[in-house]
Structure formats: C-alpha cells, structure tokens
Scaffold this active site. Structure first.
Site, PDB file in Angstrom:
ATOM      1  CE1 TYR A  23     -27.771 -89.807  61.533  1.00 41.78           C
ATOM      2  CE2 TYR A  23     -28.694 -91.999  61.827  1.00 41.78           C
ATOM      3  CZ  TYR A  23     -28.304 -90.785  62.351  1.00 41.78           C
ATOM      4  OH  TYR A  23     -28.436 -90.549  63.690  1.00 41.78           O
ATOM      5  CG  HIS A 101     -24.536 -82.743  62.918  1.00 35.58           C
ATOM      6  ND1 HIS A 101     -24.049 -83.735  63.725  1.00 35.58           N
ATOM      7  CD2 HIS A 101     -24.068 -81.573  63.415  1.00 35.58           C
ATOM      8  CE1 HIS A 101     -23.324 -83.192  64.689  1.00 35.58           C
ATOM      9  NE2 HIS A 101     -23.304 -81.882  64.505  1.00 35.58           N
TER      10      HIS A 101
END
Length: 146
Positions: A23, A101
C-alpha cells in the site's frame, strides 16, 4: 462549487504503516490532502470519509446527491469483494464513480480478483498507488464522465 466524495473503506486508516510493500508509505491524511488539492485545482470541493463500518459508507453514498456531490472516488477495501449493499447504494445514488485500489489486486490472492462494484464504475484504477486517486479526480472532472 461542485463536490467529489472520496470514500475509503476498512483498514485504510492504517495507510503508511500497514503493509507498505502493498500500500505504500503515504498516510491517509497525506493521500486525502493530495486529492483535495487536485480537486480544488479543477474547481471541485472534496469531501473525504474513511470508515471501517459498511453502514457509514452506505450512508455517505446515499446522502451524496443531496450534498451536491457530482462523482465518487471509492476504495472499498475489503468490502470490494462481497459488499452487495455498497453496490446497491452506488446504484441508488446514480452518480458516476471511479473505484481505486492502491495495490495490484490481480498480483495478490485470488479472492481479491473480484469486485462487486467494478462493472458499475466509470473506471477502475488498480495498482498505481496514491496517484491512482488523483487520476480518478481527473476522470470524474472530465466532461466525458459527468
């Protein structure tokens, strides 16, 4: 001023510290500020919300049209794969949205390869990290998506 709604689902409050190899190191506050600045440069207000609770995200989606929101940027997090209620709220709101995402979900576990909302989205941005959110702003503010 027209507004965009930025929604981040469960565990995204941990950005910057949670699995940075997937991430990145950008925190949620930093991400929101980048998106807010990009939206403002294009003449849009940004309303940002992160929640670990599906009902709170649904309430925000349902209330978006009454707040003057013209488009939604959403990272449903873990709800991506099974939250039919979020899908139904997006249908009811009848606003264009871009699903984002941070990580490349197709390079991860097979259950992450399915999204219950992607087929409704104006577009889906996967695996480009925080810049994906800025690209979503670009798409939603372009006349072709309105």
């Amino acid at each position: 001023m027209p507004a965009l709604l930025l929604l981040n689902g469960p565990n995204l409050n941990l950005l910057g510290s949670r699995e940075p190899h997937h991430y990145g190191s950008t925190t949620l506050a930093e991400l929101e500020e980048r998106v807010r600045q990009r939206a403002a440069a294009l003449g849009f207000e940004l309303v940002a919300l992160q929640s670990n609770h599906e009902g709170i995200l649904i309430d925000a989606i349902q209330g978006a049209p009454a707040r003057g929101v013209t488009g939604i940027i959403i990272n449903p997090g873990g709800y991506t794969h099974h939250a039919v209620a979020i899908r139904d709220a997006l249908i009811a709101a009848n606003l264009p949205f871009v699903e984002v995402h941070l990580s490349n979900t197709y390079a991860r576990e097979s259950f992450r390869h399915t999204s219950v909302t992607a087929d409704l989205a104006a577009g889906v941005i996967i695996g480009l990290g925080a810049v994906g959110y800025e690209l979503a702003v670009e798409a939603l503010t372009a006349s072709a998506v309105r």
